[in-house]
Write an enzyme that holds these catalytic residues in place. Structure first.
Site, PDB file in Angstrom:
ATOM      1  N   TYR A 108      -0.270  -1.298   9.579  1.00 57.87           N
ATOM      2  CA  TYR A 108       0.779  -1.725  10.502  1.00 57.87           C
ATOM      3  C   TYR A 108       0.048  -1.914  11.834  1.00 57.87           C
ATOM      4  CZ  TYR A 108       5.102  -1.779  13.190  1.00 57.87           C
ATOM      5  OH  TYR A 108       6.140  -2.151  14.028  1.00 57.87           O
ATOM      6  N   ILE A 137       0.825  -1.222   0.000  1.00 51.34           N
ATOM      7  CA  ILE A 137       0.000   0.000   0.000  1.00 51.34           C
ATOM      8  C   ILE A 137       0.855   1.266   0.000  1.00 51.34           C
ATOM      9  CG2 ILE A 137      -0.281   0.164   2.514  1.00 51.34           C
ATOM     10  CD1 ILE A 137      -3.159   1.061   2.049  1.00 51.34           C
ATOM     11  N   TYR A 181       0.885   3.842  17.577  1.00 56.94           N
ATOM     12  CA  TYR A 181      -0.081   3.186  16.678  1.00 56.94           C
ATOM     13  C   TYR A 181      -1.325   4.071  16.531  1.00 56.94           C
ATOM     14  CZ  TYR A 181      -3.824  -0.124  15.438  1.00 56.94           C
ATOM     15  OH  TYR A 181      -4.903  -0.743  14.865  1.00 56.94           O
TER      16      TYR A 181
HETATM   17  N1  LIG Z   1      -7.121  -6.365  15.648  1.00 58.59           N
HETATM   18  C1  LIG Z   1      -7.748  -5.440  16.390  1.00 58.59           C
HETATM   19  O1  LIG Z   1      -8.047  -5.633  17.584  1.00 58.59           O
HETATM   20  C2  LIG Z   1      -8.138  -4.132  15.753  1.00 58.59           C
HETATM   21  C3  LIG Z   1      -8.841  -3.203  16.528  1.00 58.59           C
HETATM   22  C4  LIG Z   1      -9.218  -1.999  15.957  1.00 58.59           C
HETATM   23  C5  LIG Z   1      -8.906  -1.743  14.639  1.00 58.59           C
HETATM   24  N2  LIG Z   1      -8.191  -2.633  13.903  1.00 58.59           N
HETATM   25  C6  LIG Z   1      -7.887  -2.302  12.500  1.00 58.59           C
HETATM   26  O2  LIG Z   1      -8.464  -3.293  11.673  1.00 58.59           O
HETATM   27  C7  LIG Z   1      -7.753  -3.309  10.415  1.00 58.59           C
HETATM   28  C8  LIG Z   1      -7.460  -4.746  10.028  1.00 58.59           C
HETATM   29  O3  LIG Z   1      -6.516  -5.268  10.940  1.00 58.59           O
HETATM   30  P1  LIG Z   1      -6.452  -6.830  11.302  1.00 58.59           P
HETATM   31  O4  LIG Z   1      -6.904  -6.940  12.682  1.00 58.59           O
HETATM   32  O5  LIG Z   1      -7.100  -7.612  10.219  1.00 58.59           O
HETATM   33  O6  LIG Z   1      -4.873  -7.025  11.303  1.00 58.59           O
HETATM   34  P2  LIG Z   1      -3.934  -7.882  10.357  1.00 58.59           P
HETATM   35  O7  LIG Z   1      -4.352  -9.301  10.369  1.00 58.59           O
HETATM   36  O8  LIG Z   1      -2.534  -7.526  10.774  1.00 58.59           O
HETATM   37  O9  LIG Z   1      -4.234  -7.302   8.907  1.00 58.59           O
HETATM   38  C9  LIG Z   1      -3.505  -6.241   8.327  1.00 58.59           C
HETATM   39  C10 LIG Z   1      -3.114  -6.677   6.944  1.00 58.59           C
HETATM   40  O10 LIG Z   1      -2.431  -5.578   6.312  1.00 58.59           O
HETATM   41  C11 LIG Z   1      -1.280  -6.118   5.675  1.00 58.59           C
HETATM   42  N3  LIG Z   1      -0.276  -5.090   5.485  1.00 58.59           N
HETATM   43  C12 LIG Z   1       0.605  -4.590   6.374  1.00 58.59           C
HETATM   44  N4  LIG Z   1       1.407  -3.694   5.781  1.00 58.59           N
HETATM   45  C13 LIG Z   1       1.017  -3.632   4.474  1.00 58.59           C
HETATM   46  C14 LIG Z   1       1.491  -2.913   3.341  1.00 58.59           C
HETATM   47  N5  LIG Z   1       2.537  -2.091   3.435  1.00 58.59           N
HETATM   48  N6  LIG Z   1       0.870  -3.094   2.164  1.00 58.59           N
HETATM   49  C15 LIG Z   1      -0.175  -3.957   2.054  1.00 58.59           C
HETATM   50  N7  LIG Z   1      -0.658  -4.676   3.078  1.00 58.59           N
HETATM   51  C16 LIG Z   1      -0.060  -4.515   4.283  1.00 58.59           C
HETATM   52  C17 LIG Z   1      -0.804  -7.201   6.622  1.00 58.59           C
HETATM   53  O11 LIG Z   1       0.120  -8.057   5.968  1.00 58.59           O
HETATM   54  P3  LIG Z   1       1.242  -8.801   6.860  1.00 58.59           P
HETATM   55  O12 LIG Z   1       0.484  -9.675   7.805  1.00 58.59           O
HETATM   56  O13 LIG Z   1       2.045  -9.540   5.832  1.00 58.59           O
HETATM   57  O14 LIG Z   1       1.997  -7.709   7.555  1.00 58.59           O
HETATM   58  C18 LIG Z   1      -2.135  -7.872   6.971  1.00 58.59           C
HETATM   59  O15 LIG Z   1      -2.493  -8.827   5.987  1.00 58.59           O
HETATM   60  C19 LIG Z   1      -6.532  -2.425  10.621  1.00 58.59           C
HETATM   61  O16 LIG Z   1      -6.793  -1.159  10.059  1.00 58.59           O
HETATM   62  C20 LIG Z   1      -6.425  -2.284  12.119  1.00 58.59           C
HETATM   63  O17 LIG Z   1      -5.790  -1.075  12.475  1.00 58.59           O
HETATM   64  C21 LIG Z   1      -7.810  -3.843  14.423  1.00 58.59           C
END
Ligand SMILES: NC(=O)c1ccc[n+]([C@@H]2O[C@H](COP(=O)([O-])OP(=O)(O)OC[C@H]3O[C@@H](n4cnc5c(N)ncnc54)[C@H](OP(=O)(O)O)[C@@H]3O)[C@@H](O)[C@H]2O)c1
Length: 298
Positions: free
Chosen positions: A62, A40, A126
């Protein structure tokens, strides 16, 4: 009604996989993008993806909350700069963006659930990077919707819930903070809501979580009870559990604004969490494999 072509950035992440599944089931043409072949932070790759769809759901981030304290510039590059660039390209090509953000944009000092009108004040890197992303997206002038989530869990990634289960496999006692309050939220619930927002072409900032509030200690008690794990759960204050990044104590989100748009009520957190525990147990037989004493799921 003709269906949108939906690009999902972070499409192999915990949330992204469920969003892709839900959008495909709703009849959209779905294309998932993720590392390593899609970055991205590469504007050329983002331009190509943006021109090939109607709507971008940005789940890429991230997400290492503690890691962001020492990797500040990387967190900002992915969570802020790249999101601003995505917004500019979306505006240029007339595409819509559904962007995922977090309760960590707040400091957690309010004594009530946070509404979308409350002023963000992140207390860790973060949260600062995610807030900067929200603001750059808004400044870009593209049609967009920001969804702030909290405490998500799903079958396609690690979460507080899966970490609890892992810890239960290596010790007899789990010490869990009892002064951080929020709502554990299933990624499947978020994915279903995102489908509705895409259909409605919703714009603006929204809070989204399963309903009801509980401490992290309360979640641990629930997980241990439902899985019949043979571990004790002890409460402790956040002050006795040091982490590189500070966490907000009050993570309660007021979801009234989005609830008014959704066709079904947001379910209390217990039901989806119980179904998730059953699902991962059936899929992985994790507790049996790791030799943990396990009773019938209740
Ligand atoms: N988990 C929670 O409790 C929580 C709470 C509130 C909000 N969120 C938000 O929810 C959203 C989804 O997060 P998630 O929980 O599904 O986490 P996740 O499993 O870490 O998903 C994030 C994805 O983004 C990818 N990514 C990272 N850097 C990238 C880059 N430079 N280019 C393209 N893709 C990239 C990651 O790939 P890699 O794994 O290879 O790095 C991963 O597949 C995020 O915006 C997060 O901030 C999460």
């Amino acid at each position: 009604m003709s269906k949108d072509s939906v690009a999902i950035f972070g499409g192999r992440g915990m949330l992204g996989v469920d969003v892709a599944t839900a959008c495909a089931a709703a009849g959209h043409v779905v294309q998932a993008y993720d590392l390593p072949e899609f970055d991205i932070t590469d504007p050329d790759q983002v331009r190509e993806a943006v021109t090939a769809c109607d709507v971008i759901v940005n789940c890429a981030a991230y997400t290492d909350v503690d890691g962001a304290e020492s990797n500040v510039s990387e967190a900002h590059r992915v969570n802020a700069t790249a999101v601003g660039c995505l917004g500019e390209l979306a505006r240029e090509y007339g595409k819509r963006v559904v962007h995922i953000s977090t309760d960590f944009v707040f400091d957690g000092k309010l004594d009530r659930p946070y509404t979308e009108a409350d002023e963000p004040a992140p207390i860790n890197e973060y949260g600062k990077s995610k807030l900067a992303g929200e603001r750059l997206l808004a400044e870009s002038g593209c049609a967009h919707c920001v969804l702030r989530l909290e405490w998500t869990y799903g079958v396609h990634g690690a979460s507080f819930v899966t970490k609890l289960i892992e810890l239960a496999q290596v010790g007899n006692t789990l010490r869990v903070v009892d002064d951080q309050i929020g709502s554990p939220t299933a990624t499947t619930v978020v994915a279903a809501a995102i489908c509705e927002l895409i259909e409605q072409k919703t714009e603006g900032v929204y809070h989204l979580a399963n309903s009801g509030y509980v401490s992290r200690f309360g979640i641990a008690e629930f997980v241990v009870d439902r899985l019949g794990l043979d571990v004790d759960v002890e409460p402790c204050p956040s002050s006795s559990y040091e982490t590189p990044a500070r966490r907000p104590l009050n993570s309660r989100l007021d979801c009234g604004k989005i609830q008014a748009l959704l066709t079904t009520p947001l379910e209390p957190w217990q039901g989806p969490l119980e179904r998730f525990l059953r699902q991962i147990d059936e899929k992985h037989s994790g507790y049996r494999r790791c030799g943990i004493h396990r009773q019938q799921l209740r």
